[in-house]
Motif scaffolding. Structure first.
Motif, PDB file in Angstrom:
ATOM      1  N   THR A   1      -3.387   4.364   6.500  1.00 16.82           N
ATOM      2  CA  THR A   1      -3.249   5.675   5.859  1.00 16.82           C
ATOM      3  C   THR A   1      -3.436   6.802   6.864  1.00 16.82           C
ATOM      4  OG1 THR A   1      -4.083   4.793   3.756  1.00 16.82           O
ATOM      5  CG2 THR A   1      -4.147   7.177   4.046  1.00 16.82           C
ATOM      6  N   ASP A   2      -4.473   6.702   7.679  1.00 19.33           N
ATOM      7  CA  ASP A   2      -4.758   7.735   8.675  1.00 19.33           C
ATOM      8  C   ASP A   2      -3.599   7.884   9.660  1.00 19.33           C
ATOM      9  OD1 ASP A   2      -6.748   9.550  10.077  1.00 19.33           O
ATOM     10  OD2 ASP A   2      -6.359   8.085  11.666  1.00 19.33           O
TER      11      ASP A   2
ATOM     12  N   TYR B   1       0.815  -1.207   0.000  1.00 19.43           N
ATOM     13  CA  TYR B   1       0.000   0.000   0.000  1.00 19.43           C
ATOM     14  C   TYR B   1       0.861   1.276   0.000  1.00 19.43           C
ATOM     15  CZ  TYR B   1      -3.487  -3.320   1.860  1.00 19.43           C
ATOM     16  OH  TYR B   1      -4.320  -4.378   2.066  1.00 19.43           O
TER      17      TYR B   1
ATOM     18  N   ILE C   1      -0.116   5.262  -1.192  1.00 15.92           N
ATOM     19  CA  ILE C   1      -0.400   6.314  -0.205  1.00 15.92           C
ATOM     20  C   ILE C   1       0.479   7.544  -0.443  1.00 15.92           C
ATOM     21  CG2 ILE C   1      -0.375   6.884   2.258  1.00 15.92           C
ATOM     22  CD1 ILE C   1      -0.904   3.936   2.843  1.00 15.92           C
TER      23      ILE C   1
ATOM     24  N   HIS D   1      -7.339   1.876   5.428  1.00 11.81           N
ATOM     25  CA  HIS D   1      -7.820   3.172   5.906  1.00 11.81           C
ATOM     26  C   HIS D   1      -7.146   3.548   7.235  1.00 11.81           C
ATOM     27  CE1 HIS D   1     -10.770   3.074   2.747  1.00 11.81           C
ATOM     28  NE2 HIS D   1     -11.263   1.930   3.197  1.00 11.81           N
TER      29      HIS D   1
ATOM     30  N   SER E   1      -9.900  -5.345   3.828  1.00 14.63           N
ATOM     31  CA  SER E   1     -10.295  -4.165   3.068  1.00 14.63           C
ATOM     32  C   SER E   1     -10.403  -2.904   3.920  1.00 14.63           C
ATOM     33  CB  SER E   1     -11.633  -4.427   2.352  1.00 14.63           C
ATOM     34  OG  SER E   1     -12.631  -4.768   3.287  1.00 14.63           O
ATOM     35  N   ASN E   2     -10.426  -3.057   5.250  1.00 14.91           N
ATOM     36  CA  ASN E   2     -10.502  -1.891   6.137  1.00 14.91           C
ATOM     37  C   ASN E   2      -9.135  -1.447   6.651  1.00 14.91           C
ATOM     38  OD1 ASN E   2     -13.340  -1.698   6.080  1.00 14.91           O
ATOM     39  ND2 ASN E   2     -13.514  -3.345   7.576  1.00 14.91           N
TER      40      ASN E   2
ATOM     41  N   ASN F   1      -0.776  10.847  -1.915  1.00 12.07           N
ATOM     42  CA  ASN F   1      -1.632  11.758  -1.173  1.00 12.07           C
ATOM     43  C   ASN F   1      -1.078  13.186  -1.276  1.00 12.07           C
ATOM     44  OD1 ASN F   1      -2.315  13.250   1.543  1.00 12.07           O
ATOM     45  ND2 ASN F   1      -3.814  11.601   1.395  1.00 12.07           N
TER      46      ASN F   1
END
Length: 253
Positions: A236-237, A187, A191, A233, A229-230, A194
């Protein structure tokens, strides 16, 4: 229209998945499916209830088929059995596209049955290019990188990422850390596109890899309780928050 170069943020022929294993978890979303011209005309002229759910967004034909896709059955997707082409939206998954002036940045979206080299299907650059072009040809709107990001910064990032894939990432996969832990690194390069990161000069982002690894390590125990799939998030946060803290510390120093 000028053809754009395609840049992938993940390794070629390394990410694998098996749609039959999860029985279409990705089909349980708000399905606004981009369809090709042939399928749109076929549905509009079918005189079935489906024709009422075809609409136009600009020049793009979209089929709205509810929270659970109408074409998902116990046997899997049956849309081709109805003489309708597989929607480009579905063909593109689990990839997403970010458009810049010169490039299409193609990143991996976390799939519920994400594997590394151990499942039925693998994501190959060569196969993905035709799918990407098919999606682009529908005229569907793409996410756009902020126009404030310079061409020079974009080229620097592409060069950094290509070098990263051929060296750092490959070495990482040879380390002794757990396989599930290593999965999260696919990932990272996505990312990095961004806006918060792309607004920073490339030289100041070279230690972000270490920050990212630290975030993944700290969250490793949490991964056991979350759907794949979660996870992206949360990563990234946390990663972007750590970068903000990192930038603040630099200013203080």
């Amino acid at each position: 229209m000028k053809l754009k170069k395609i840049h992938f943020t993940f390794l070629d022929d390394f990410i694998t998945y098996d749609c039959g294993e999860c029985k279409g978890v990705c089909c349980y979303v708000n399905n606004n499916l981009v369809v090709d011209t042939y399928s749109a005309v076929k549905i509009e002229n079918s005189y079935t209830p489906l024709s009422a759910f075809i609409s136009k967004i600009g020049d793009t034909s979209v089929l709205n088929c509810g929270k659970k896709c109408w074409f998902l059955s116990d046997k899997g997707c049956i849309i081709k059995d109805l003489g309708i082409s597989k929607p480009p939206t579905c063909s593109l998954y689990p990839l997403q596209i970010l458009s810049t002036r010169e490039y299409l940045i193609v990143s991996y979206i976390s799939c519920p049955v994400y594997r590394l080299g151990s499942s039925k299907y693998s994501i190959k650059y060569e196969d993905s290019i035709s799918i990407i072009n098919q999606y682009i040809n529908t005229g569907a709107p793409l996410r756009e990188l902020s126009p404030n990001i310079s061409n020079e910064r974009i080229e620097e990032e592409v060069t950094y990422q290509e070098n990263f894939k051929s060296s750092v990432l490959l070495k990482m996969f040879q380390e002794n850390s757990g396989l599930d832990y290593n999965k999260k690194f696919n990932y990272y390069l996505g990312i990095r596109w961004n806006k918060k990161i792309m607004s920073v000069p490339i030289k100041r982002t070279l230690d972000y890899w270490d920050i990212y690894k630290k975030v993944c390590k700290e969250l490793e125990k949490t991964f056991n309780f979350l759907d794949e799939s979660n996870i992206i998030h949360i990563i990234t946060d946390q990663f972007l928050n750590q970068i903000e803290n990192h930038k603040t510390l630099r200013l203080i120093r």
